[in-house]
Design an enzyme around this catalytic site. Structure first.
Site, mmCIF file in Angstrom:
data_model
loop_
_atom_site.group_PDB
_atom_site.id
_atom_site.type_symbol
_atom_site.label_atom_id
_atom_site.label_comp_id
_atom_site.label_asym_id
_atom_site.label_seq_id
_atom_site.Cartn_x
_atom_site.Cartn_y
_atom_site.Cartn_z
ATOM 1 N N GLU A 1 0.824 -1.213 0.000
ATOM 2 C CA GLU A 1 0.000 0.000 0.000
ATOM 3 C C GLU A 1 0.858 1.263 0.000
ATOM 4 O OE1 GLU A 1 -0.295 -2.599 1.971
ATOM 5 O OE2 GLU A 1 -2.367 -2.992 2.580
ATOM 6 N N ILE B 1 24.814 -4.783 -22.993
ATOM 7 C CA ILE B 1 24.871 -5.765 -21.900
ATOM 8 C C ILE B 1 23.760 -6.811 -21.996
ATOM 9 C CG2 ILE B 1 25.018 -5.991 -19.368
ATOM 10 C CD1 ILE B 1 27.406 -4.577 -20.798
ATOM 11 N N HIS C 1 29.347 -10.306 -16.868
ATOM 12 C CA HIS C 1 29.018 -8.910 -16.561
ATOM 13 C C HIS C 1 28.776 -8.791 -15.067
ATOM 14 C CE1 HIS C 1 27.048 -5.026 -16.522
ATOM 15 N NE2 HIS C 1 26.055 -5.586 -15.852
ATOM 16 N N GLU D 1 29.838 -2.091 -14.484
ATOM 17 C CA GLU D 1 29.327 -0.754 -14.264
ATOM 18 C C GLU D 1 30.483 0.111 -13.786
ATOM 19 O OE1 GLU D 1 25.925 -0.874 -11.684
ATOM 20 O OE2 GLU D 1 26.328 1.164 -11.050
ATOM 21 N N HIS E 1 21.732 4.228 -15.462
ATOM 22 C CA HIS E 1 20.809 4.409 -14.342
ATOM 23 C C HIS E 1 20.203 5.806 -14.321
ATOM 24 C CE1 HIS E 1 23.024 0.792 -13.141
ATOM 25 N NE2 HIS E 1 21.833 0.435 -12.724
HETATM 26 N N1 GLN Z 1 21.877 -9.111 -19.214
HETATM 27 C C1 GLN Z 1 21.184 -8.373 -18.219
HETATM 28 C C2 GLN Z 1 20.450 -7.212 -18.851
HETATM 29 O O1 GLN Z 1 20.964 -6.620 -19.731
HETATM 30 C C3 GLN Z 1 22.118 -7.856 -17.161
HETATM 31 C C4 GLN Z 1 21.406 -7.046 -16.114
HETATM 32 C C5 GLN Z 1 22.212 -6.716 -14.893
HETATM 33 O O2 GLN Z 1 23.410 -6.708 -14.898
HETATM 34 N N2 GLN Z 1 21.579 -6.403 -13.801
HETATM 35 O O3 GLN Z 1 19.364 -6.871 -18.465
HETATM 36 ZN ZN ZN Z 2 24.638 -4.774 -14.560
#
Ligand code: GLN
Ligand code: ZN
Length: 750
Positions: free
Chosen positions: A16, A425, A636, A660, A689
């Site tokens: 909520e 990615i 990654h 990142e 982000h």
């Molecule tokens: N392969 C995933 C994507 O591109 C990696 C996401 C992540 O690192 N959180 O969404």
């Molecule tokens: Zn990531």
């Protein structure tokens, strides 16, 4: 015995608070309406605790966003830029959390970090030169009084001064020492005001005490507490720790003039050993015995065995950490009764605390017998084949041959990519249309054929677009996936999914971790269909896209009847089959994401290898160890905070790693160089982000910085992370800039 909890979930039974807050952000409800909704939730939760027989109720564990942020707000640790905005208190509070962009100004949000070893994020407070610490919010007092008026006498809780100072950021030229006096004075004013309102006790949360503490940090802690406790204004002070044991300061803690100490008997490996050395008879021990992080029922016999060994004179039964980290209640789930009986979410854990108390004080053999019977049930059948396979694994199974240096040459020849190859990615924007279509398919509103056609169309569009823009290694876009862990879980035997098992992750956002119920193995190929389809549409290599075993485990609720190492190896074998199937289908580059590898690193350095990396890294290697030398394995990781474990990352033995980096100013690169990192690297050059499109020349400069530190034949050019949460327009504009910048840099190399 008294019973309590460290804190209770804040979002509400049906999230909520999230929905009200979002409605408020959209301007659909007023501030007053949001505050009222929050008040209703607090009342409901106190009522629930009380009805469940919990004898000591916490207050101020509620938060509109995050309790570290609440503490910053309370202490007036608010950056000047936000202070100066002409906003209401609540607006200013949210401005710290989410930034503010509007008529009254433009300020950025404070950074967010993972809260210890959980998936909850706290807002990192920032001390500036002209920060004036003083009490600046009434939340803790108001919520105490609010409870009081409702007839609940509560124990307010607050992030302790040591943890607060340690977690904060400092403007250059300032340090914790500069704010010590004023912080201590502010906490003492809190004591005084609470005592005036009629409070008897205060919980100060100091989870940072479970980390390795240097002599200097320990001295700072003692300095703060000795002075803070010199005048408690008549309040009983509970220092509450969680997420581990307090081995560095146990003796100091029990010698401090505190009234109670809260210890974690679940994650604290040494907690029992420490208290066995003695616990003062004039202090109360808050024994964290019910797991605040996992969703399984408490084993009463085991808990009683621990309680029996505790030498303290007065014990209060509590949770190992705040219940914030588990979902609300199993009542809203649809599992069969035979399954459901094994689960305890927050509300059920309250009953467990009461049960344990009843057993200890009154005997209650029937309650104990019932619980014992539950644990004697053969809950799941053991997959003996799988267990045998895992028992037979050796170092050789996690060793890929030939060695990296040799593979690097073979792959360069085979793939024939340009210098500074460009890629992404994995995911592309999951638009409202993508999500709606997936939902319609899940609900049976559209046929499998229609859904497949839709996905194929998405892939066609994006493959075409990537070719047009000039990417070197393409991705299919992950449109079929709602979540990078859940998607795999759904195709593996051994997983269960809750309907309403939400856990707060950051701000009002929740995640719904899947539950590992039994042995895990692959039911059928998972990703081969869409990866092969995408590859059939282009001459360029398409990266296969998998989630790694450590991340799948870390983002699930793990079993308690099997070690997480064993569960991870089961997942590793399943993903290994997938890797081999992708390879057999002609996929030359396979990315195995380990986004969450870093976050479960034990809180103490001394535990890093033995308790985690020593099995987590080989589990990752097991997944790719038998591919051909010319198959290129990527991985990654999110967050570049792995400066301390660079050799471990290198020993994942991937051929390429992307991570990142664009928010961290690429500091990691110096370390990679210093430690002679071998794996090829793709440090993120575009911050995904944020909706912002990198300015002209921005990515070019980032690439220059990278090339100054890493040999060009080791460098890949890619964004920070997947693009799933971004809009199409900003994504395309940013990626065009990324490819252009790579091309420019490539020309510069010749
Ligand atoms: N392969 C995933 C994507 O591109 C990696 C996401 C992540 O690192 N959180 O969404
Ligand atoms: Zn990531």
């Amino acid at each position: 015995m008294a019973t309590t909890v460290i804190g209770f979930p804040r979002l509400g039974e049906f999230r909520e608070l999230k929905f009200s807050t979002e409605a408020y952000f959209r301007g659909e409800i007023s501030e007053t309406a949001l505050l009222e909704a929050a008040k209703q939730l607090r009342r409901k939760h106190w009522n629930l605790l009380k009805t469940a027989g919990i004898t000591e109720l916490p207050s101020n564990d509620f938060s509109h966003y995050d309790t570290v942020l609440d503490t910053a707000f309370l202490l007036n640790v608010v950056p000047k830029a936000v202070h100066e905005l002409d906003l209401t208190d609540l607006e200013r509070y949210f401005a710290l959390a989410r930034g503010y962009q509007g008529e009254k100004g433009d300020v950025r949000a404070l950074p967010m970090k993972k809260w210890f070893n959980t998936n909850y994020h706290y807002i990192v407070p920032k001390f500036e030169k002209d920060t004036q610490v003083r009490l600046a919010s009434n939340k803790i007092f108001d919520e105490f009084a609010e409870a009081q008026a409702l007839g609940f006498h509560t124990r307010p809780t607050l992030v302790g001064p040591f943890t607060f100072l340690q977690l904060a950021d400092y403007e250059e030229g300032t340090s914790p020492a500069d704010f010590l006096e004023s912080i201590i004075a502010a906490y003492q004013t809190v004591f005084e005001k609470l005592a005036d309102l009629g409070a008897e006790s205060l919980q100060l949360e100091e989870p940072i005490l479970v980390k390795d503490l240097s002599a200097q940090e320990k001295a700072l802690f003692l300095n703060i507490y000795e002075r803070l406790l010199a005048d408690k204004k008549g309040l009983a002070i509970l220092v509450q720790t969680y997420f581990g044991d307090v081995r560095d300061v146990y003796t100091d803690l029990i010698n401090l003039p505190i009234d109670a100490l809260g210890l974690d008997f679940i994650e604290g490996k040494k907690t029992l050993e420490l208290v066995s050395t003695g616990f003062p008879s004039d202090k109360i021990l808050y024994a964290g015995i019910v797991n605040g992080k996992n969703i399984w029922r408490n084993n009463y016999e085991q808990s009683l065995a621990i309680l029996e060994k505790i030498p303290a004179k007065t014990v209060v039964l509590t949770t190992s950490c705040s219940l914030l980290h588990v979902p609300f209640s199993t009542e809203n789930e649809e599992f069969e009764a035979t399954i459901l009986q094994h689960f305890a979410f927050a509300v059920e854990k309250l009953a467990e605390l009461r049960d344990l108390d009843t057993i200890v004080t009154k005997g209650a053999p029937d309650i104990l017998a019932k619980n014992k019977a539950l644990f004697e049930l053969e809950r799941v059948e053991k997959n003996t084949d799988l267990a045998r396979r895992i028992a037979g694994l050796t170092e050789a199974d996690s060793t890929r041959l030939p060695a990296f240096a040799e593979r690097e040459v073979i792959q360069a020849k085979q793939l024939n990519l340009p210098a500074l190859p460009t890629t992404t990615i994995g995911s592309f924007p999951q638009t409202a249309e993508v999500r709606a279509t997936r939902l319609a398919f899940r609900k049976g509103e559209i046929s499998a054929q229609d859904y497949d056609n839709f996905l194929a169309q998405q892939i066609d569009d994006w493959i075409g677009w990537q070719e047009e823009v000039g990417f070197d290694v393409l991705v299919h876009g992950e449109f079929e996936r709602n979540d990078m862990v859940e998607y795999f879980g759904q195709n593996l035997s051994g997983y269960l999914f809750s309907k309403n098992g939400w856990v707060q992750s950051y701000g009002m956002r929740g995640v719904k971790p899947p539950i590992i119920w039994s042995d895990i193995y692959r039911l059928q190929p998972i990703t081969v269909k869409w990866s092969s389809y995408a590859q059939s549409q282009t001459e360029k290599p398409v990266k296969g896209m998998l989630t790694g075993p450590v991340t799948i485990l870390n983002w699930s609720f793990p079993r308690e009847d099997l070690s997480i190492k064993e569960s991870t190896l089961q997942i590793a074998l399943a993903i290994k089959e997938e890797v081999l199937d992708l390879e057999a289908a002609g996929i030359k580059i396979i990315q195995i994401d380990e986004a969450a590898l870093r976050e479960k690193l034990p809180l103490r350095k001394s535990d890093w290898y033995e308790d985690y990396l020593d099995w987590a890294i080989p589990a990752f290697r097991l997944v790719h160890s038998t591919v051909a030398p010319d198959t290129q394995i990527h991985t990654h990781m999110c967050y570049s905070e792995f400066t301390d474990i660079i050799p471990a990352i290198d020993s994942m033995d991937a051929d390429v790693i992307s991570f990142e980096a664009s928010r961290s100013n690429l500091v990691i690169l110096d370390e990679l160089k210093a430690q002679n990192f071998q794996t090829q690297v793709g440090p993120g050059v575009y911050d995904i982000h944020s909706p912002r499109v990198p300015a002209n020349g921005e990515i070019d400069r980032t690439i220059e910085t990278i090339l100054a530190k890493v040999p060009s034949h080791k460098v890949w050019i890619n964004p920070d992370c997947g693009l799933k949460t971004r809009g199409i327009k900003e994504t395309r504009e940013s990626l065009v800039r990324l490819v252009e910048a790579a091309k420019t840099a490539r020309r510069g190399l010749q």
